[in-house]
Scaffold this active site. Structure first.
Site, PDB file in Angstrom:
ATOM      1  N   PHE B 119      52.157  74.596  -8.630  1.00  0.00           N
ATOM      2  CA  PHE B 119      52.073  73.143  -8.571  1.00  0.00           C
ATOM      3  C   PHE B 119      51.206  72.667  -9.730  1.00  0.00           C
ATOM      4  CE2 PHE B 119      52.444  69.228  -6.291  1.00  0.00           C
ATOM      5  CZ  PHE B 119      53.488  69.464  -5.409  1.00  0.00           C
ATOM      6  N   GLN B 240      45.995  57.451  -9.268  1.00  0.00           N
ATOM      7  CA  GLN B 240      46.938  58.373  -9.883  1.00  0.00           C
ATOM      8  C   GLN B 240      48.346  57.796  -9.818  1.00  0.00           C
ATOM      9  OE1 GLN B 240      47.978  62.323  -7.969  1.00  0.00           O
ATOM     10  NE2 GLN B 240      46.885  62.907  -9.807  1.00  0.00           N
ATOM     11  N   HIS B 242      52.133  58.794 -10.023  1.00  0.00           N
ATOM     12  CA  HIS B 242      52.984  59.975  -9.957  1.00  0.00           C
ATOM     13  C   HIS B 242      53.980  59.871 -11.094  1.00  0.00           C
ATOM     14  CE1 HIS B 242      55.593  63.154  -8.628  1.00  0.00           C
ATOM     15  NE2 HIS B 242      54.722  63.473  -7.687  1.00  0.00           N
ATOM     16  N   LEU B 252      59.486  58.664  -4.324  1.00  0.00           N
ATOM     17  CA  LEU B 252      58.926  59.818  -5.016  1.00  0.00           C
ATOM     18  C   LEU B 252      59.892  60.995  -5.140  1.00  0.00           C
ATOM     19  CD1 LEU B 252      56.016  61.310  -5.727  1.00  0.00           C
ATOM     20  CD2 LEU B 252      56.573  62.416  -3.594  1.00  0.00           C
ATOM     21  N   GLU B 255      56.741  66.861  -7.042  1.00  0.00           N
ATOM     22  CA  GLU B 255      56.385  67.696  -8.173  1.00  0.00           C
ATOM     23  C   GLU B 255      56.957  69.099  -8.013  1.00  0.00           C
ATOM     24  OE1 GLU B 255      52.241  67.355  -8.655  1.00  0.00           O
ATOM     25  OE2 GLU B 255      52.494  67.046 -10.789  1.00  0.00           O
ATOM     26  N   ARG B 286      49.057  65.580 -13.460  1.00  0.00           N
ATOM     27  CA  ARG B 286      49.880  64.385 -13.322  1.00  0.00           C
ATOM     28  C   ARG B 286      49.641  63.322 -14.375  1.00  0.00           C
ATOM     29  NH1 ARG B 286      50.055  64.024  -6.806  1.00  0.00           N
ATOM     30  NH2 ARG B 286      51.724  65.563  -6.671  1.00  0.00           N
ATOM     31  N   HIS B 353      50.576  56.257  -6.985  1.00  0.00           N
ATOM     32  CA  HIS B 353      50.794  57.273  -5.962  1.00  0.00           C
ATOM     33  C   HIS B 353      49.576  57.564  -5.086  1.00  0.00           C
ATOM     34  CE1 HIS B 353      52.678  60.654  -4.082  1.00  0.00           C
ATOM     35  NE2 HIS B 353      51.904  61.546  -4.627  1.00  0.00           N
ATOM     36  N   ARG B 398      43.343  63.462  -9.196  1.00  0.00           N
ATOM     37  CA  ARG B 398      43.570  64.469  -8.161  1.00  0.00           C
ATOM     38  C   ARG B 398      44.660  65.456  -8.575  1.00  0.00           C
ATOM     39  NH1 ARG B 398      47.749  64.430  -3.449  1.00  0.00           N
ATOM     40  NH2 ARG B 398      48.847  63.312  -5.067  1.00  0.00           N
TER      41      ARG B 398
HETATM   42  C1  LIG Z   1      55.311  60.341  -0.990  1.00  0.00           C
HETATM   43  C2  LIG Z   1      54.002  61.076  -0.939  1.00  0.00           C
HETATM   44  C3  LIG Z   1      53.983  62.471  -1.021  1.00  0.00           C
HETATM   45  C4  LIG Z   1      52.783  63.173  -0.995  1.00  0.00           C
HETATM   46  N1  LIG Z   1      52.802  64.538  -1.073  1.00  0.00           N
HETATM   47  C5  LIG Z   1      51.647  65.227  -1.031  1.00  0.00           C
HETATM   48  C6  LIG Z   1      51.634  66.655  -1.069  1.00  0.00           C
HETATM   49  O1  LIG Z   1      52.667  67.295  -1.125  1.00  0.00           O
HETATM   50  N2  LIG Z   1      50.456  67.292  -1.034  1.00  0.00           N
HETATM   51  C7  LIG Z   1      49.282  66.630  -0.937  1.00  0.00           C
HETATM   52  O2  LIG Z   1      48.238  67.261  -0.891  1.00  0.00           O
HETATM   53  N3  LIG Z   1      49.250  65.272  -0.883  1.00  0.00           N
HETATM   54  C8  LIG Z   1      50.406  64.566  -0.921  1.00  0.00           C
HETATM   55  N4  LIG Z   1      50.373  63.194  -0.868  1.00  0.00           N
HETATM   56  C9  LIG Z   1      49.116  62.508  -0.587  1.00  0.00           C
HETATM   57  C10 LIG Z   1      48.779  62.691   0.886  1.00  0.00           C
HETATM   58  O3  LIG Z   1      49.956  62.703   1.644  1.00  0.00           O
HETATM   59  C11 LIG Z   1      47.905  61.574   1.403  1.00  0.00           C
HETATM   60  O4  LIG Z   1      46.806  61.418   0.580  1.00  0.00           O
HETATM   61  C12 LIG Z   1      47.415  61.902   2.800  1.00  0.00           C
HETATM   62  O5  LIG Z   1      48.504  62.210   3.643  1.00  0.00           O
HETATM   63  C13 LIG Z   1      46.623  60.786   3.404  1.00  0.00           C
HETATM   64  O6  LIG Z   1      46.281  61.160   4.705  1.00  0.00           O
HETATM   65  P1  LIG Z   1      45.266  60.323   5.558  1.00  0.00           P
HETATM   66  O7  LIG Z   1      45.096  61.042   6.828  1.00  0.00           O
HETATM   67  O8  LIG Z   1      44.085  60.012   4.749  1.00  0.00           O
HETATM   68  O9  LIG Z   1      46.034  58.938   5.803  1.00  0.00           O
HETATM   69  P2  LIG Z   1      47.464  58.580   6.436  1.00  0.00           P
HETATM   70  O10 LIG Z   1      48.283  59.756   6.770  1.00  0.00           O
HETATM   71  O11 LIG Z   1      48.043  57.559   5.562  1.00  0.00           O
HETATM   72  O12 LIG Z   1      47.084  57.936   7.808  1.00  0.00           O
HETATM   73  C14 LIG Z   1      46.427  56.704   7.911  1.00  0.00           C
HETATM   74  C15 LIG Z   1      46.314  56.372   9.370  1.00  0.00           C
HETATM   75  O13 LIG Z   1      45.473  55.255   9.518  1.00  0.00           O
HETATM   76  C16 LIG Z   1      46.057  54.331  10.395  1.00  0.00           C
HETATM   77  N5  LIG Z   1      45.507  53.015  10.064  1.00  0.00           N
HETATM   78  C17 LIG Z   1      45.381  52.445   8.853  1.00  0.00           C
HETATM   79  N6  LIG Z   1      44.799  51.245   8.970  1.00  0.00           N
HETATM   80  C18 LIG Z   1      44.557  51.066  10.283  1.00  0.00           C
HETATM   81  C19 LIG Z   1      43.977  50.011  11.043  1.00  0.00           C
HETATM   82  N7  LIG Z   1      43.520  48.886  10.484  1.00  0.00           N
HETATM   83  N8  LIG Z   1      43.902  50.152  12.388  1.00  0.00           N
HETATM   84  C20 LIG Z   1      44.378  51.272  13.001  1.00  0.00           C
HETATM   85  N9  LIG Z   1      44.905  52.297  12.326  1.00  0.00           N
HETATM   86  C21 LIG Z   1      44.994  52.184  10.985  1.00  0.00           C
HETATM   87  C22 LIG Z   1      47.533  54.483  10.186  1.00  0.00           C
HETATM   88  O14 LIG Z   1      48.263  53.989  11.289  1.00  0.00           O
HETATM   89  C23 LIG Z   1      47.627  55.998  10.035  1.00  0.00           C
HETATM   90  O15 LIG Z   1      47.667  56.587  11.312  1.00  0.00           O
HETATM   91  C24 LIG Z   1      51.575  62.473  -0.892  1.00  0.00           C
HETATM   92  C25 LIG Z   1      51.587  61.086  -0.811  1.00  0.00           C
HETATM   93  C26 LIG Z   1      52.790  60.384  -0.853  1.00  0.00           C
HETATM   94  C27 LIG Z   1      52.773  58.901  -0.798  1.00  0.00           C
END
Ligand SMILES: Cc1cc2nc3c(=O)[nH]c(=O)nc-3n(C[C@H](O)[C@H](O)[C@H](O)COP(=O)(O)OP(=O)(O)OC[C@H]3O[C@@H](n4cnc5c(N)ncnc54)[C@H](O)[C@@H]3O)c2cc1C
Lengths: 80, 594
Positions: B119, B240, B242, B252, B255, B286, B353, B398
């Site tokens: 990656f 970042q 993408h 998306l 990668e 990236r 991204h 990142r």
């Molecule tokens: C298309 C895509 C592909 C990706 N692929 C990868 C990958 O392969 N590898 C990697 O390492 N990273 C990847 N990333 C990045 C990674 O997925 C994210 O950074 C990570 O999943 C974020 O996780 P999190 O738990 O911080 O937030 P999230 O999974 O976004 O969860 C946020 C949570 O907060 C809740 N929430 C938000 N605001 C409120 C509120 N006001 N009240 C109540 N609940 C709320 C939402 O409902 C949700 O449950 C990718 C990102 C994208 C967009």
């Protein structure tokens, strides 16, 4: 469909896990949903409750939707 | 008005990877734990992660956490804190194996080990050549991860509040965090969650930009709530982009496509990455790839009628490999670009991204702010993890697959710290008398305002401003005018009007409340970006070019420091980068090249 039910459905279409579905379902709500019968609208509600990947596989044609209950709506969304 | 109060040991806002991981620690320690989410947990944006999670397991070839650490520091363009980075990479294997025990169905090698693929930016032997470090579950890594952790939480009796939106942080007169206010969408009722620990895991805010790979849910609510409660936001200029979003849609293209051999080409079909990154080529970090693509486009070598995208070519790969290792990519091409990638290359552009900055935390997951000369004063009762937090391991940029790792490691660590603090701590602190005031008056203002700004138009104005003035390439004069523009948009965002005044299921109100969060993030981003007069990682300024004195435009003498944007008065202060790892020698400053 009652306002409250529509709004709940709307939230479940505009806040998906996948951007692909946000775009596709929002587009359908704006363009195709009103033309559905009450019964078809209920089927759409069930579709919107599906897991994101499963639903996306149907809507993108990656897997064929062979369930006669859902196939017509899936086809309508794909066309919208 | 009397507001219902629900008492919990801990509330976790967010049920994505970070939230679910920290909830496991709290619930399994026997603490009464609530998790709030705007959507059903397994519909959180973590589900979208396809590429995988980084861990130096060394299953496919030799690997070491120290190499992973080096890559992460280098990837961060030396803005990452080296104590936090060492902490993260050393915990990686343990966290991935734990996940396996929770039931995560990782891809396997023939001899039953977790399959690992290369990656961007992950190298062996301190930057020598690409290494296989990413662990995945087909193209559904995030999805499988959330399911495994959700089940684990159900077993541990975590209490979920689904389709609830947290509105504001509650702090008492001494600054302790004592809970949050939240709205149940089904009824519109505002409730106070009175707690001893509050963990934010609300994910990113990528929807501040017009072109984004992020789902619509990424509205930066945690950052908005923190900002309104007077918590500064760290390093918000670093976003970042993408390299490969489908031109026009933002969707998306992982990668992993380049990991499996995909090649970027310009209008004359040239493999241009060979010129920009002779070693890593298409697998370079990236921002290096995004910048190269933008340069190709800016210099007239883009494709299409408007010459505004480049091509991602996998037509030379065996179609069976594409279908097996990269399922889903073909459909995305067909649906959002009208292209069959087995036969034709895909049109792609750099697309917003990932947010590197966020709520400032220590690697223990505790939120820290500057106070009386100490940059890292703990805000008692407040923790953050995942994309909304800034530990800071990603610094100015990142590496792919490091954020799923981030949310596992820091989700767990925030949970552990909360457990530790709660076991040592005392009863619930008293709620301030006006605990729900801020939230109630925001809602009342929305309900009563006439002649205010339209939510949709205001959001669009913000997104366009951010895209044009603070995109992947930045220009001094554009940033300056961007500051004026975003402050104008902020005025509108403080005067939103909604037509629907219903209590139950009022999505217009919810979107307006989200907009009030987005604007906090957009403003912090624009002002922090304007202020940082160098190029570093994902923050690339035209007026801070590559010179012998400042390679890549990076100026360590003046700018090797974290930005802290203070939302109360729009002021900016800085804090030093922690260059001291936990046990090894610091990774010395070096020009970042691949
Ligand atoms: C298309 C895509 C592909 C990706 N692929 C990868 C990958 O392969 N590898 C990697 O390492 N990273 C990847 N990333 C990045 C990674 O997925 C994210 O950074 C990570 O999943 C974020 O996780 P999190 O738990 O911080 O937030 P999230 O999974 O976004 O969860 C946020 C949570 O907060 C809740 N929430 C938000 N605001 C409120 C509120 N006001 N009240 C109540 N609940 C709320 C939402 O409902 C949700 O449950 C990718 C990102 C994208 C967009």
């Amino acid at each position: 469909m009652e306002r409250k039910d529509y709004e709940r459905l709307r939230w479940r279409c505009i806040r998906r896990a996948l951007l692909e579905l946000d775009i596709t379902l929002t587009r359908f709500l704006e363009r195709g949903f009103e033309q559905l019968s009450e019964e078809e609208k209920q089927v759409f509600v069930e579709l919107a409750d599906m897991e994101d990947h499963e639903l996306w596989y149907w809507l993108s044609g990656k897997t064929e939707c062979d369930d006669p209950r859902y196939a017509p709506i899936v086809a309508a969304i794909r066309k919208s | 008005m009397s507001i219902p109060v629900l008492k919990f040991d801990a509330v976790i806002v967010g049920a994505g990877g970070a939230g679910l991981r920290s909830a496991i620690q709290l619930s399994e320690a026997g603490l009464k734990t609530a998790v709030l989410s705007k959507v059903f947990p397994t519909r959180s944006h973590t589900v979208a992660a396809q590429g995988g999670v980084a861990a130096s397991l060394g299953n496919s070839e030799e690997d070491h956490w120290h190499w992973h650490m080096y890559d992460t520091v280098k990837g961060s363009d030396w803005l990452g804190d080296q104590d936090a980075i060492e902490f993260m990479v050393r915990k990686a294997n343990e966290c991935v194996v734990e996940l396996e025990h929770y039931g995560m169905p990782f891809d396997r090698t023939d001899n039953g080990k977790i399959y690992q693929r290369p990656f961007g930016g992950h190298m062996s032997n301190f930057g020598e050549k690409p290494v296989r470090r990413s662990c995945a579950a087909a193209d559904r890594t995030g999805h499988a991860m959330l399911h495994a952790m959700y089940q684990r939480n159900v077993k541990a009796n975590t209490q979920f509040f689904v389709e609830w939106m947290a509105l504001d942080l509650i702090r008492d007169s001494e600054g302790h965090v004592v809970g949050v206010t939240a709205m149940e969408m089904e009824t519109g009722q505002v409730v106070i969650f009175h707690t001893r620990a509050t963990i934010f895991a609300t994910g990113g805010a990528g929807r501040i930009f017009y072109s984004s790979t992020n789902a619509f849910i990424n509205t930066g609510d945690g950052l908005g709530m923190a900002a309104r409660a007077g918590i500064p936001l760290e390093d918000m200029e670093f976003w970042q982009f993408h390299p490969t979003g489908v031109a026009g849609a933002g969707v998306l293209i992982t990668e992993g496509v380049r990991g499996e051999g995909g090649i970027l080409r310009n209008s004359s079909k040239e493999r241009f990455m060979e010129r920009y990154a002779p070693n890593a080529k298409d697998l370079a970090s990236r921002d290096v790839v995004s910048r190269a693509m933008t340069t190709e486009i800016n210099e007239g070598r883009g494709c299409g009628v408007n010459k505004d995208y480049v091509l991602l070519d996998i037509t030379h790969l065996d179609p069976n490999t594409i279908m097996k290792r990269l399922p889903g990519i073909r459909e995305i091409g067909l649906q959002f670009a009208g292209v069959d990638c087995i036969k034709e290359p895909l049109p792609v552009v750099p697309t917003c991204h990932y947010q590197m900055g966020g709520i400032p935390t220590h690697y223990s997951g505790r939120v820290v702010v500057p106070q009386n000369g100490d940059y890292n004063t703990i805000v008692p009762g407040f923790y953050a993890a995942g994309e909304c937090a800034c530990a800071s391991v990603h610094g100015a940029n990142r590496l792919g697959t490091n954020s799923l790792l981030d949310l596992l490691v820091f989700g767990k660590s925030a949970g552990d710290s909360a457990v530790e603090d709660l076991k040592a701590g005392k009863a619930h602190r008293e709620l301030p008398a006006d605990a729900a005031e801020k939230s109630l008056s925001r809602i009342a203002a929305l309900d009563n305002r006439k002649g205010g700004a339209n939510v949709h138009e205001t959001r669009l104005a913000m997104q366009r401003t951010m895209q044009n003035h603070a995109g992947v390439f930045r220009f001094g004069d554009m940033l300056k005018s961007g500051v004026d523009k975003i402050l104008e948009v902020e005025k509108a965002a403080r005067q939103l009007e909604i037509k629907d005044k219903s209590m139950a299921w009022n999505t217009a109100r919810t979107e307006a409340l989200e907009m009030e969060n987005l604007i906090e993030v957009a403003k912090a981003t624009m002002l922090s970006a304007e202020a940082r007069k160098e190029s570093r990682g994902a923050h690339v300024r035209d007026d801070a070019p590559d010179t012998p004195e400042f390679p890549n435009g990076r100026n360590d003498k003046e700018w090797l420091k974290h930005t802290l944007f203070n939302p109360v008065d729009n002021s900016i202060t800085y804090k030093p980068v922690n260059m001291q790892p936990l046990t090894v020698e610091p990774i010395a400053l070096k020009t970042r090249s691949y």
